[in-house]
Design a protein around this motif. Structure first.
Motif, PDB file in Angstrom:
ATOM      1  N   GLN A  25      -8.838   6.181   3.241  1.00  0.00           N
ATOM      2  CA  GLN A  25      -8.866   6.187   2.174  1.00  0.00           C
ATOM      3  C   GLN A  25      -9.348   4.767   1.431  1.00  0.00           C
ATOM      4  O   GLN A  25      -8.494   3.801   1.864  1.00  0.00           O
ATOM      5  CB  GLN A  25      -7.348   6.487   1.381  1.00  0.00           C
ATOM      6  CG  GLN A  25      -6.808   8.134   1.849  1.00  0.00           C
ATOM      7  CD  GLN A  25      -7.754   9.295   1.186  1.00  0.00           C
ATOM      8  OE1 GLN A  25      -7.484   9.215  -0.301  1.00  0.00           O
ATOM      9  NE2 GLN A  25      -8.415   9.955   1.627  1.00  0.00           N
TER      10      GLN A  25
ATOM     11  N   THR B  57       0.974  -0.986  -0.017  1.00  0.00           N
ATOM     12  CA  THR B  57      -0.003  -0.012   0.180  1.00  0.00           C
ATOM     13  C   THR B  57       0.642   1.265   0.009  1.00  0.00           C
ATOM     14  O   THR B  57       1.091   1.962   1.024  1.00  0.00           O
ATOM     15  CB  THR B  57      -0.903  -0.089   1.121  1.00  0.00           C
ATOM     16  OG1 THR B  57      -0.112   0.005   2.455  1.00  0.00           O
ATOM     17  CG2 THR B  57      -1.880  -1.220   1.093  1.00  0.00           C
TER      18      THR B  57
ATOM     19  N   SER C 298      -9.792  -0.356   2.852  1.00  0.00           N
ATOM     20  CA  SER C 298      -9.416   0.834   3.390  1.00  0.00           C
ATOM     21  C   SER C 298      -7.891   0.811   3.797  1.00  0.00           C
ATOM     22  O   SER C 298      -7.507  -0.017   4.412  1.00  0.00           O
ATOM     23  CB  SER C 298     -10.361   1.541   4.307  1.00  0.00           C
ATOM     24  OG  SER C 298     -10.538   0.700   5.445  1.00  0.00           O
TER      25      SER C 298
ATOM     26  N   ASN D 160      -5.562   3.911  -5.057  1.00  0.00           N
ATOM     27  CA  ASN D 160      -6.099   4.745  -4.395  1.00  0.00           C
ATOM     28  C   ASN D 160      -7.575   5.235  -5.100  1.00  0.00           C
ATOM     29  O   ASN D 160      -7.400   5.698  -6.068  1.00  0.00           O
ATOM     30  CB  ASN D 160      -5.787   5.948  -3.882  1.00  0.00           C
ATOM     31  CG  ASN D 160      -6.489   6.791  -3.034  1.00  0.00           C
ATOM     32  OD1 ASN D 160      -7.666   6.792  -2.937  1.00  0.00           O
ATOM     33  ND2 ASN D 160      -5.667   7.553  -1.930  1.00  0.00           N
TER      34      ASN D 160
ATOM     35  N   SER E  41      -7.965   8.362  -6.387  1.00  0.00           N
ATOM     36  CA  SER E  41      -7.045   8.812  -7.504  1.00  0.00           C
ATOM     37  C   SER E  41      -7.714   8.562  -8.991  1.00  0.00           C
ATOM     38  O   SER E  41      -7.524   9.025 -10.021  1.00  0.00           O
ATOM     39  CB  SER E  41      -5.716   8.401  -7.435  1.00  0.00           C
ATOM     40  OG  SER E  41      -5.590   6.983  -7.543  1.00  0.00           O
TER      41      SER E  41
ATOM     42  N   PHE F 297      -9.386   1.869  -1.062  1.00  0.00           N
ATOM     43  CA  PHE F 297      -8.772   1.352  -2.218  1.00  0.00           C
ATOM     44  C   PHE F 297      -9.166   0.102  -3.143  1.00  0.00           C
ATOM     45  O   PHE F 297     -10.234  -0.415  -2.493  1.00  0.00           O
ATOM     46  CB  PHE F 297      -7.393   0.997  -1.669  1.00  0.00           C
ATOM     47  CG  PHE F 297      -7.200  -0.492  -0.948  1.00  0.00           C
ATOM     48  CD1 PHE F 297      -7.119  -1.659  -1.715  1.00  0.00           C
ATOM     49  CD2 PHE F 297      -7.435  -0.364   0.463  1.00  0.00           C
ATOM     50  CE1 PHE F 297      -7.070  -2.773  -0.887  1.00  0.00           C
ATOM     51  CE2 PHE F 297      -7.340  -1.752   0.984  1.00  0.00           C
ATOM     52  CZ  PHE F 297      -7.326  -2.925   0.478  1.00  0.00           C
TER      53      PHE F 297
END
Length: 204
Positions: free
Chosen positions: A147, A115, A135, A160, A163, A149
């Motif tokens: 965040q 990660t 997360s 992420n 993004s 993922f």
């Protein structure tokens, strides 16, 4: 003492009455069950897999130096996701998202999800195609700093989710908790007002 259970054909079955506590988290279409259980009173919870063929509980491998783990989901291919610890389970210990998969001998082995930029996390679900969601965080996990993922097990790539959807100053995807085979993801989003709401994200 908490105990995992199975409801099948109108019959309630308590699982693992001989253990010191257990939780069942998911069951796939083959009847294979995953969760966590305490092998004995003084132990920490460890991720398990229950075979639908033998009815035998199997405790899954731990991360090096870790002594506890949790399995959250299993797909029909038998891939299991959850989280584990690199160190003994103590306050402040860092939790890491992991995948359990079978080797050529049919034995489960553990894979820690890389990660980049995040120290901690958990994997919540996996679909039939091997896409994992969960997360990640760096501090105060379980808060507005999380965040969401997605991880592709085939090329071992971490994304992420924030993004992937581009800049959205109005909200932050905090947690991805489930993904289906249509690549639809649901979870929790933080809005600009500080409110937490449910979200659905369609990646296709």
């Amino acid at each position: 003492i908490s105990s995992a259970f199975l409801w099948r054909n109108g019959i309630f079955l308590t699982l693992f009455s001989n253990l010191s506590g257990s939780y069942a988290e998911d069951i796939n279409n083959r009847g294979e069950i995953v969760g966590s259980a305490k092998p004995y009173p003084s132990s920490d919870y460890q991720a398990f897999y229950l075979s639908s063929y033998t009815g035998t509980i199997h405790f899954l491998p731990l991360l090096a130096a870790g002594n506890c783990s949790w399995s959250n989901a299993i797909n029909d291919a038998g891939l299991i996701v959850g989280h584990g610890f690199r160190t003994p389970c103590l306050p402040g210990s860092r939790v890491r998202p992991v995948i359990w998969h079978k080797n050529s001998s049919g034995q489960y082995q553990i894979l820690e999800i890389n990660t980049p930029g995040f120290l901690e996390g958990t994997a919540s679900d996996i679909n039939s195609y091997g896409f994992v969601v969960g997360s990640v965080c760096n501090a105060a996990c379980g808060t507005s700093t999380d965040q969401a993922f997605i991880f592709d097990i085939h090329n071992l790539t971490f994304y992420n989710l924030n993004s992937l959807i581009g800049p959205h100053p109005g909200f932050t995807l905090l947690r991805a908790v489930s993904i289906n085979d249509k690549m639809q993801i649901v979870g929790t989003v933080l809005t600009a007002t500080g409110a937490w709401h449910a979200f659905r994200l369609d990646l296709r």
